[in-house]
Structures are given as structure tokens and as C-alpha cells.
Design a protein around this motif. Structure first.
Motif, PDB file in Angstrom:
ATOM      1  N   LEU A 178       0.761  -1.220   0.062  1.00 30.56           N
ATOM      2  CA  LEU A 178       0.052  -0.123  -0.103  1.00 30.56           C
ATOM      3  C   LEU A 178       0.788   1.294   0.055  1.00 30.56           C
ATOM      4  CD1 LEU A 178      -3.176   0.672   1.646  1.00 30.56           C
ATOM      5  CD2 LEU A 178      -1.469   2.280   2.329  1.00 30.56           C
ATOM      6  N   TRP A 179       1.991   1.166   0.618  1.00 32.60           N
ATOM      7  CA  TRP A 179       2.750   2.528   0.906  1.00 32.60           C
ATOM      8  C   TRP A 179       3.555   2.549  -0.322  1.00 32.60           C
ATOM      9  CZ3 TRP A 179       2.372   6.402   3.703  1.00 32.60           C
ATOM     10  CH2 TRP A 179       3.334   7.497   3.658  1.00 32.60           C
ATOM     11  N   THR A 180       3.327   3.663  -1.241  1.00 32.11           N
ATOM     12  CA  THR A 180       4.087   4.030  -2.365  1.00 32.11           C
ATOM     13  C   THR A 180       4.366   5.377  -2.559  1.00 32.11           C
ATOM     14  OG1 THR A 180       1.938   4.234  -3.433  1.00 32.11           O
ATOM     15  CG2 THR A 180       3.137   2.012  -3.791  1.00 32.11           C
ATOM     16  N   PHE A 181       4.506   6.092  -1.277  1.00 32.50           N
ATOM     17  CA  PHE A 181       4.478   7.530  -1.436  1.00 32.50           C
ATOM     18  C   PHE A 181       5.655   8.115  -1.030  1.00 32.50           C
ATOM     19  CE2 PHE A 181       0.166   6.021  -0.014  1.00 32.50           C
ATOM     20  CZ  PHE A 181      -0.406   6.223  -1.316  1.00 32.50           C
ATOM     21  N   GLY A 182       6.886   7.393  -0.695  1.00 35.46           N
ATOM     22  CA  GLY A 182       8.139   8.262  -0.704  1.00 35.46           C
ATOM     23  C   GLY A 182       8.449   8.234   0.753  1.00 35.46           C
ATOM     24  N   ARG A 183       9.433   9.206   0.956  1.00 38.59           N
ATOM     25  CA  ARG A 183      10.186   9.303   2.234  1.00 38.59           C
ATOM     26  C   ARG A 183       9.225   9.932   3.523  1.00 38.59           C
ATOM     27  NH1 ARG A 183      15.585   8.234   2.559  1.00 38.59           N
ATOM     28  NH2 ARG A 183      15.587   9.789   4.476  1.00 38.59           N
ATOM     29  N   ASN A 184       8.422  11.002   2.987  1.00 36.64           N
ATOM     30  CA  ASN A 184       7.343  11.449   4.104  1.00 36.64           C
ATOM     31  C   ASN A 184       6.511  10.589   4.731  1.00 36.64           C
ATOM     32  OD1 ASN A 184       5.855  13.140   5.550  1.00 36.64           O
ATOM     33  ND2 ASN A 184       5.630  14.665   3.875  1.00 36.64           N
ATOM     34  N   PRO A 185       6.388  10.214   5.936  1.00 31.61           N
ATOM     35  CA  PRO A 185       5.766   9.303   6.497  1.00 31.61           C
ATOM     36  C   PRO A 185       4.288   9.642   6.430  1.00 31.61           C
ATOM     37  CG  PRO A 185       6.858  10.252   8.020  1.00 31.61           C
ATOM     38  CD  PRO A 185       7.573  10.916   6.917  1.00 31.61           C
ATOM     39  N   ILE A 186       3.644  10.881   5.941  1.00 26.92           N
ATOM     40  CA  ILE A 186       2.361  11.056   5.977  1.00 26.92           C
ATOM     41  C   ILE A 186       2.034  11.296   4.507  1.00 26.92           C
ATOM     42  CG2 ILE A 186       0.660  12.949   6.382  1.00 26.92           C
ATOM     43  CD1 ILE A 186       1.237  11.445   8.994  1.00 26.92           C
ATOM     44  N   HIS A 187       0.665  10.901   4.329  1.00 31.34           N
ATOM     45  CA  HIS A 187       0.281  11.179   2.814  1.00 31.34           C
ATOM     46  C   HIS A 187      -1.248  11.334   2.817  1.00 31.34           C
ATOM     47  CE1 HIS A 187       0.312  10.945  -1.522  1.00 31.34           C
ATOM     48  NE2 HIS A 187      -0.791  10.336  -1.504  1.00 31.34           N
ATOM     49  N   TYR A 188      -1.826  12.076   2.103  1.00 33.62           N
ATOM     50  CA  TYR A 188      -3.181  12.243   2.020  1.00 33.62           C
ATOM     51  C   TYR A 188      -3.837  11.701   0.681  1.00 33.62           C
ATOM     52  CZ  TYR A 188      -1.985  15.571   5.899  1.00 33.62           C
ATOM     53  OH  TYR A 188      -1.346  16.098   6.881  1.00 33.62           O
ATOM     54  N   ALA A 189      -4.883  10.909   0.807  1.00 33.14           N
ATOM     55  CA  ALA A 189      -5.452  10.314  -0.186  1.00 33.14           C
ATOM     56  C   ALA A 189      -6.788  10.106  -0.133  1.00 33.14           C
ATOM     57  CB  ALA A 189      -4.714   8.828  -0.307  1.00 33.14           C
ATOM     58  N   ASN A 190      -7.581   9.361  -1.154  1.00 32.87           N
ATOM     59  CA  ASN A 190      -8.831   9.021  -0.930  1.00 32.87           C
ATOM     60  C   ASN A 190      -8.739   7.480  -0.848  1.00 32.87           C
ATOM     61  OD1 ASN A 190     -10.278  11.558  -1.573  1.00 32.87           O
ATOM     62  ND2 ASN A 190      -9.276  11.504  -3.506  1.00 32.87           N
ATOM     63  N   LEU A 191      -9.489   6.810  -0.129  1.00 29.80           N
ATOM     64  CA  LEU A 191      -9.734   5.581   0.440  1.00 29.80           C
ATOM     65  C   LEU A 191     -10.019   4.868  -0.754  1.00 29.80           C
ATOM     66  CD1 LEU A 191      -9.659   3.946   3.029  1.00 29.80           C
ATOM     67  CD2 LEU A 191     -12.250   4.356   3.304  1.00 29.80           C
ATOM     68  N   GLU A 192     -11.062   5.363  -1.801  1.00 27.73           N
ATOM     69  CA  GLU A 192     -11.359   4.655  -3.019  1.00 27.73           C
ATOM     70  C   GLU A 192      -9.817   4.362  -3.695  1.00 27.73           C
ATOM     71  OE1 GLU A 192     -13.462   5.481  -7.158  1.00 27.73           O
ATOM     72  OE2 GLU A 192     -14.645   6.073  -5.321  1.00 27.73           O
ATOM     73  N   ASP A 193      -8.994   5.233  -3.929  1.00 26.93           N
ATOM     74  CA  ASP A 193      -7.626   5.036  -4.563  1.00 26.93           C
ATOM     75  C   ASP A 193      -6.725   4.120  -4.012  1.00 26.93           C
ATOM     76  OD1 ASP A 193      -8.899   7.058  -6.415  1.00 26.93           O
ATOM     77  OD2 ASP A 193      -7.865   8.684  -5.572  1.00 26.93           O
ATOM     78  N   LEU A 194      -6.759   3.995  -2.746  1.00 28.42           N
ATOM     79  CA  LEU A 194      -6.142   2.945  -2.079  1.00 28.42           C
ATOM     80  C   LEU A 194      -6.673   1.699  -2.033  1.00 28.42           C
ATOM     81  CD1 LEU A 194      -5.595   4.907   1.287  1.00 28.42           C
ATOM     82  CD2 LEU A 194      -4.079   4.772  -0.600  1.00 28.42           C
ATOM     83  N   GLY A 195      -7.851   1.177  -3.010  1.00 25.47           N
ATOM     84  CA  GLY A 195      -8.299  -0.053  -3.099  1.00 25.47           C
ATOM     85  C   GLY A 195      -9.121  -0.624  -1.946  1.00 25.47           C
ATOM     86  N   ILE A 196      -9.417   0.288  -1.098  1.00 23.49           N
ATOM     87  CA  ILE A 196     -10.138  -0.049   0.306  1.00 23.49           C
ATOM     88  C   ILE A 196     -11.766   0.117   0.006  1.00 23.49           C
ATOM     89  CG2 ILE A 196     -10.284   0.107   2.643  1.00 23.49           C
ATOM     90  CD1 ILE A 196      -7.305   1.213   2.780  1.00 23.49           C
ATOM     91  N   ASN A 197     -12.316  -1.311   0.012  1.00 28.25           N
ATOM     92  CA  ASN A 197     -13.896  -0.957  -0.078  1.00 28.25           C
ATOM     93  C   ASN A 197     -14.625  -1.176   1.303  1.00 28.25           C
ATOM     94  OD1 ASN A 197     -16.658  -1.811  -0.492  1.00 28.25           O
ATOM     95  ND2 ASN A 197     -16.054  -3.200  -2.119  1.00 28.25           N
ATOM     96  N   LEU A 198     -15.215  -0.042   1.662  1.00 29.56           N
ATOM     97  CA  LEU A 198     -15.874   0.068   2.767  1.00 29.56           C
ATOM     98  C   LEU A 198     -17.238  -0.645   3.067  1.00 29.56           C
ATOM     99  CD1 LEU A 198     -15.984   3.903   3.412  1.00 29.56           C
ATOM    100  CD2 LEU A 198     -14.561   2.293   4.614  1.00 29.56           C
ATOM    101  N   ASN A 199     -17.496  -1.337   2.070  1.00 29.07           N
ATOM    102  CA  ASN A 199     -18.636  -2.422   2.099  1.00 29.07           C
ATOM    103  C   ASN A 199     -18.207  -3.552   2.736  1.00 29.07           C
ATOM    104  OD1 ASN A 199     -20.574  -0.716   1.126  1.00 29.07           O
ATOM    105  ND2 ASN A 199     -20.097  -1.246  -0.952  1.00 29.07           N
ATOM    106  N   LYS A 200     -16.976  -3.877   2.707  1.00 25.73           N
ATOM    107  CA  LYS A 200     -16.107  -5.301   3.270  1.00 25.73           C
ATOM    108  C   LYS A 200     -15.647  -5.077   4.624  1.00 25.73           C
ATOM    109  CE  LYS A 200     -15.698  -6.983  -1.422  1.00 25.73           C
ATOM    110  NZ  LYS A 200     -14.795  -7.561  -2.223  1.00 25.73           N
ATOM    111  N   ILE A 201     -15.851  -3.796   5.185  1.00 27.13           N
ATOM    112  CA  ILE A 201     -15.094  -3.671   6.600  1.00 27.13           C
ATOM    113  C   ILE A 201     -15.745  -3.792   7.661  1.00 27.13           C
ATOM    114  CG2 ILE A 201     -14.361  -1.688   7.747  1.00 27.13           C
ATOM    115  CD1 ILE A 201     -12.566  -2.657   5.338  1.00 27.13           C
ATOM    116  N   ASP A 202     -15.258  -4.767   8.730  1.00 24.42           N
ATOM    117  CA  ASP A 202     -15.924  -5.049   9.861  1.00 24.42           C
ATOM    118  C   ASP A 202     -15.460  -4.318  10.951  1.00 24.42           C
ATOM    119  OD1 ASP A 202     -17.107  -6.282  12.141  1.00 24.42           O
ATOM    120  OD2 ASP A 202     -15.713  -8.149  12.142  1.00 24.42           O
TER     121      ASP A 202
END
Length: 165
Positions: free
Chosen positions: A92-116
């Protein structure tokens, strides 16, 4: 606008849950205030409690409940979460050396419908004991004193290094 803060952390899932969130981050306040979710990716090369996850894999999804001062460094922030879910997103982490990144959940491939979702414990986290002092070779202090003296144009004997714990 990004809805997720992604952190690259060496803290374990248990440590994050005991603290009530992921902490000691320097954040862009405007971006952080607009975020709804926290995603933690494993930094297996860090110096905190190791986790079993593969390096760079996403392992935690949290619902952000607030931002607060860090436990050890008040100028930094804890990203507080009220609920969490275990996730397993390889590389998942492809964002370089800065340990903080701002993204959209959808772009990370995380589907909220499958979350417990599970609640994060409501009891306040106990203060952790101070980390033991590390033994630092004297040569580091000598090098630092030489660099400071050179920069200031003064003798090395005029430099004193004090460490407060």
C-alpha cells in the motif's frame, strides 16, 4: 479533496489501539481536519514495536474521531480513532520518504462495504514509561561539538552538550 490520512508507521496495532490512535505526526492541519479515515501502513524498518505485517502493507483502517497533541511531543499530533478494522493491503505504501500522505480511500483500493468495524477501547491509555536511555558513543558528541564550534567560530572547549530526560 482527500478523505484519508495514510501513515507509514513502525508502531504495532496494539500500541496504536492502546494510545487511541496513531501519533507523533507533523500534519497539514487543513488536510487533516478534512479527513475521515486513517490508514496505517507498516514501516518494518522503524524503531518501535514491530508488527507481523509485511513492509509497506496496509494493516489498519480507522475512523478519525479527532486530532490531539502527541503524547511525547505536544507540537506533533495524534490522529485519534473511534473505530478500527484490520486490513491487509500488500504494498500500500508507495508515497516516498515523508511518512504522512493524504489520499482517497477509493484510490487505495479499500472497499468500505467489506469492512468489519470494531470499537477502540474507551478507557484512557496508560502513560508508557520513559524509554531507556541509549548509550551513545562519545565520538558522536565530539563530532557535534566540533561542528558547532566551527560554525560559531569558537573553540571546542566552549561547547557543552546537555541532555535532559
Amino acid at each position: 479533496m482527500a478523505d484519508t490520512i495514510v501513515t507509514f508507521t513502525s508502531r504495532s496495532l496494539q500500541e496504536i489501539l492502546e494510545s487511541g490512535g496513531s501519533q507523533e505526526w507533523v500534519l497539514n492541519r487543513r488536510n487533516a481536519r478534512n479527513a475521515t479515515y486513517l490508514v496505517c501502513a507498516r514501516n518494518a524498518n522503524g524503531d518501535h514495536a514491530p508488527g507481523p505485517e509485511e513492509h509497506k502493507s496496509g494493516f489498519l483502517l480507522g475512523k478519525i474521531s479527532g486530532l490531539g497533541p502527541g503524547e511525547w511531543t505536544p507540537e506533533r499530533f495524534i490522529i485519534q480513532i473511534s473505530e478500527y478494522a484490520n486490513i491487509d493491503v500488500a504494498d500500500l505504501w508507495t508515497f516516498g520518504r515523508n511518512p504522512i500522505h493524504y489520499a482517497n480511500l477509493e484510490d487505495l483500493g479499500i472497499n468500505l462495504n467489506k469492512i468489519d468495524w470494531k470499537p477502540v477501547g474507551s478507557k484512557p491509555a496508560a502513560k508508557r514509561p520513559a524509554a531507556p536511555l541509549r548509550k551513545v558513543p562519545v565520538s558522536i558528541f565530539d563530532t557535534a561539538k566540533e561542528m558547532i564550534a566551527k560554525q560559531l567560530g569558537i573553540g571546542v572547549d566552549a561547547i557543552e552538550i546537555t541532555i535532559r530526560t
